[in-house]
Design a protein around this motif. Structure first.
Motif, PDB file in Angstrom:
ATOM      1  N   SER A 197      15.096  -2.393 -11.305  1.00 35.77           N
ATOM      2  CA  SER A 197      15.344  -1.841 -12.644  1.00 35.77           C
ATOM      3  C   SER A 197      16.725  -1.189 -12.560  1.00 35.77           C
ATOM      4  O   SER A 197      17.226  -0.969 -11.466  1.00 35.77           O
ATOM      5  CB  SER A 197      14.299  -0.782 -13.006  1.00 35.77           C
ATOM      6  N   LYS A 202      21.409   4.006 -14.485  1.00 33.75           N
ATOM      7  CA  LYS A 202      21.378   4.734 -15.762  1.00 33.75           C
ATOM      8  C   LYS A 202      21.414   6.243 -15.514  1.00 33.75           C
ATOM      9  O   LYS A 202      21.995   6.987 -16.301  1.00 33.75           O
ATOM     10  CB  LYS A 202      20.196   4.304 -16.631  1.00 33.75           C
ATOM     11  N   GLN A 235      13.736  -5.986 -19.348  1.00 35.30           N
ATOM     12  CA  GLN A 235      13.342  -4.652 -19.832  1.00 35.30           C
ATOM     13  C   GLN A 235      14.262  -4.213 -20.951  1.00 35.30           C
ATOM     14  O   GLN A 235      15.453  -4.492 -20.921  1.00 35.30           O
ATOM     15  CB  GLN A 235      13.533  -3.621 -18.717  1.00 35.30           C
ATOM     16  N   ASP A 237      15.754  -0.923 -21.610  1.00 31.66           N
ATOM     17  CA  ASP A 237      15.894   0.255 -20.770  1.00 31.66           C
ATOM     18  C   ASP A 237      16.729   1.289 -21.511  1.00 31.66           C
ATOM     19  O   ASP A 237      17.737   0.930 -22.133  1.00 31.66           O
ATOM     20  CB  ASP A 237      16.597  -0.172 -19.471  1.00 31.66           C
ATOM     21  N   HIS A 323       4.952   7.575 -10.026  1.00 28.69           N
ATOM     22  CA  HIS A 323       5.912   6.855 -10.883  1.00 28.69           C
ATOM     23  C   HIS A 323       7.028   6.374  -9.946  1.00 28.69           C
ATOM     24  O   HIS A 323       6.808   5.491  -9.149  1.00 28.69           O
ATOM     25  CB  HIS A 323       6.394   7.792 -11.995  1.00 28.69           C
ATOM     26  N   SER A 360       7.006   2.751 -19.374  1.00 30.04           N
ATOM     27  CA  SER A 360       6.918   4.126 -18.878  1.00 30.04           C
ATOM     28  C   SER A 360       8.289   4.738 -18.722  1.00 30.04           C
ATOM     29  O   SER A 360       9.301   4.048 -18.771  1.00 30.04           O
ATOM     30  CB  SER A 360       6.230   4.199 -17.514  1.00 30.04           C
ATOM     31  N   GLY A 361       8.242   6.014 -18.515  1.00 29.54           N
ATOM     32  CA  GLY A 361       9.494   6.732 -18.306  1.00 29.54           C
ATOM     33  C   GLY A 361       9.179   8.125 -17.827  1.00 29.54           C
ATOM     34  O   GLY A 361       8.025   8.469 -17.569  1.00 29.54           O
ATOM     35  N   ARG A 364      13.787  13.274 -15.551  1.00 30.96           N
ATOM     36  CA  ARG A 364      14.169  13.075 -14.148  1.00 30.96           C
ATOM     37  C   ARG A 364      14.507  14.386 -13.448  1.00 30.96           C
ATOM     38  O   ARG A 364      14.795  15.398 -14.090  1.00 30.96           O
ATOM     39  CB  ARG A 364      15.412  12.181 -14.049  1.00 30.96           C
ATOM     40  N   GLY A 405      14.296   9.201 -19.642  1.00 29.26           N
ATOM     41  CA  GLY A 405      14.370   7.914 -20.327  1.00 29.26           C
ATOM     42  C   GLY A 405      13.061   7.169 -20.315  1.00 29.26           C
ATOM     43  O   GLY A 405      11.999   7.733 -20.007  1.00 29.26           O
ATOM     44  N   PHE A 406      13.193   5.916 -20.609  1.00 27.77           N
ATOM     45  CA  PHE A 406      12.008   5.082 -20.822  1.00 27.77           C
ATOM     46  C   PHE A 406      12.423   3.631 -20.663  1.00 27.77           C
ATOM     47  O   PHE A 406      13.584   3.276 -20.884  1.00 27.77           O
ATOM     48  CB  PHE A 406      11.492   5.322 -22.240  1.00 27.77           C
ATOM     49  N   PHE A 414       2.841  -2.129 -15.523  1.00 30.51           N
ATOM     50  CA  PHE A 414       3.880  -1.551 -14.692  1.00 30.51           C
ATOM     51  C   PHE A 414       3.271  -0.752 -13.555  1.00 30.51           C
ATOM     52  O   PHE A 414       3.811  -0.692 -12.479  1.00 30.51           O
ATOM     53  CB  PHE A 414       4.764  -0.603 -15.503  1.00 30.51           C
ATOM     54  N   ARG A 418       3.238  -0.041  -8.828  1.00 28.42           N
ATOM     55  CA  ARG A 418       3.756   1.272  -8.402  1.00 28.42           C
ATOM     56  C   ARG A 418       2.787   1.928  -7.454  1.00 28.42           C
ATOM     57  O   ARG A 418       3.153   2.654  -6.558  1.00 28.42           O
ATOM     58  CB  ARG A 418       3.925   2.176  -9.617  1.00 28.42           C
TER      59      ARG A 418
END
Ligand code: ASP
Length: 423
Positions: A197, A202, A235, A237, A323, A360-361, A364, A405-406, A414, A418
């Motif tokens: 990703s 980002k 995605q 993003d 996550h 998802s997001g 951070r 973000g997301f 997803f 994970r």
């Protein structure tokens, strides 16, 4: 252009016009004294009629036409008598009386007929993907995606987001799957990883002050195939600076509302319900409940939030991120970070629709020391942390803003991989 009109364009207002059409022979019906060709292109189908008197020498050529030949037909538009109008066809009010036909390219007999309802195996459809795409039903999927992209781009542009590209030949960006590796010819023995990703890019764009980023991004994850998995996928993003969860929810809800209205003609109600991970588990024993029955609607959206930050991997006897490791812990849980990792909740969220996780997001981590601590808890030693994520930790020391973000992709599920995350 070799043509004056497309095969989906002509109607009775074009009566008696001289026209040239190009396209594929969809069907040919030979009635002895009359040959009908349905000529197809992306825009539709037009009936072309060959009468010996009008078509002259072309009549013989018309007798030799077969399915999927590419032809150029010159003729005159002829309004059909009312009882011959075909209401199922956009061009059903007219036919084209052929004057001449040129074969631009013949075709082998196709392995299946080009029509919407077909009983053929996926292997054959994929082998002859170019023929499959001539079917309207399949072609329409491309149109849907195209319109979706236009909507998303317009939406984010109006909201002040900047579309940014990020590299494909890159360092590992962990999302819990295996990386695809590409040998770096100029540095023998070294490899690029394809991005799972654009996550780290980002985040670094936020350090740059981009403030609002989006991208329609290709992601690559090497994992076992399932119906809803494939090695590369796309995605939507996004990332923004200085948000809290509610800002991201509101933005994505507005986007979903526009998409459903424009593409499906459906009004969806916002805001969506928010449910904590704990409440979802207590009430529904899942983190992606399907609430259609309770809500009596077709589309039951909801946000699940406050996921655990870590989960224990008993095989490897270590904590791993639920996550990804860049997700911020809830502020009030920070003091438990080292003493009881299992009790810490994270600022991550999933968007669920009808029991399916769409994306998802999270908010951070933007603090270098906290990020370092998280790497330590999931079992990375200082050396490995430096090697893999040193650039991020360094960037965080030059004024990283709070950010979050997301992302949602063109495949669901997803979270499952994970859970298998290995760092
Ligand atoms: N990068 C994450 C993913 O691919 C989404 C996000 O946290 O923004 O699922």
């Amino acid at each position: 252009m070799l043509r004056t009109h497309t095969c989906g364009q002509l109607n009775s207002s074009d009566d008696k016009k001289s026209v040239i059409l190009c396209g594929w022979v969809a069907t040919r019906r030979d009635h002895g004294k009359l040959i009908f060709i349905d000529l197809r292109d992306r825009y539709g189908i037009t009936q072309v009629t060959f009468i010996p008197k009008e078509a002259g020498e072309s009549y013989q050529i018309a007798q030799g036409l077969r399915a999927e030949f590419v032809v150029k037909i010159t003729g005159i538009v002829n309004s059909r008598p009312v009882n011959n109008v075909n209401p199922d066809l956009a061009t059903g009010e007219i036919e084209v009386l052929a004057k001449s036909v040129e074969i631009l390219n013949p075709s082998l007999t196709p392995p299946f007929e080009i029509q919407n309802d077909l009983e053929i195996t996926e292997e054959i459809r994929l082998k002859y993907r170019y023929l499959d795409l001539r079917r309207k039903k399949i072609f329409d999927n491309f149109i849907l995606r195209h319109r979706l992209y236009q909507l998303m781009r317009t939406f984010f542009n109006l909201e002040g987001f900047i579309e940014c590209e990020t590299p494909i030949l890159t360092k590992s960006t962990p999302e819990g799957a295996r990386d695809y590796l590409v040998p770096a010819r100029l540095v023998p023995g070294s490899f690029f990883a394809l991005p799972q990703s654009p996550q780290l890019f980002k985040q670094i764009l936020m350090v740059s002050g981009i403030d609002k980023y989006y991208q329609i991004a290709k992601c690559f994850r090497d994992e076992d195939l399932r119906a809803d998995r494939q090695p590369e996928f796309t995605q939507l993003d996004m990332e923004m600076s200085f948000p809290d969860e509610e800002d991201i929810f509101a933005l994505i809800e507005k986007l979903m509302q526009i998409i459903f209205k424009e593409l499906k003609g459906v009004d969806i109600k916002i805001p969506f319900e928010r449910l904590s991970y704990k409440d979802a588990q207590d009430k529904y024993q899942t983190d992606k409940p399907d609430l259609r029955k309770e809500r009596k609607g077709d589309f039951a959206f909801l946000w699940i939030k406050d996921f655990p930050l870590f989960k224990y991997n008993p095989e490897e006897k270590r904590w791993e991120s639920e996550h990804h490791p860049f997700t911020a812990p809830l502020k009030e849980d920070l003091d438990k970070l080292e003493s009881s990792p299992d009790k810490i909740k994270s600022r991550s969220y999933d968007l669920v629709l009808n029991g399916v996780e769409l994306g998802s997001g999270s908010i951070r981590i933007h603090d270098q020391q906290l990020q370092e601590k998280i790497f330590k808890i999931i079992g990375l030693d200082i050396e490995e942390t430096k090697k893999r994520f040193g650039f991020l930790l360094e960037a965080f020391q030059y004024g990283a803003p709070p950010h979050g973000g997301f992302a949602f992709g063109d495949r669901p599920a997803f979270s499952d991989y994970r859970r298998r995350a290995k760092y």
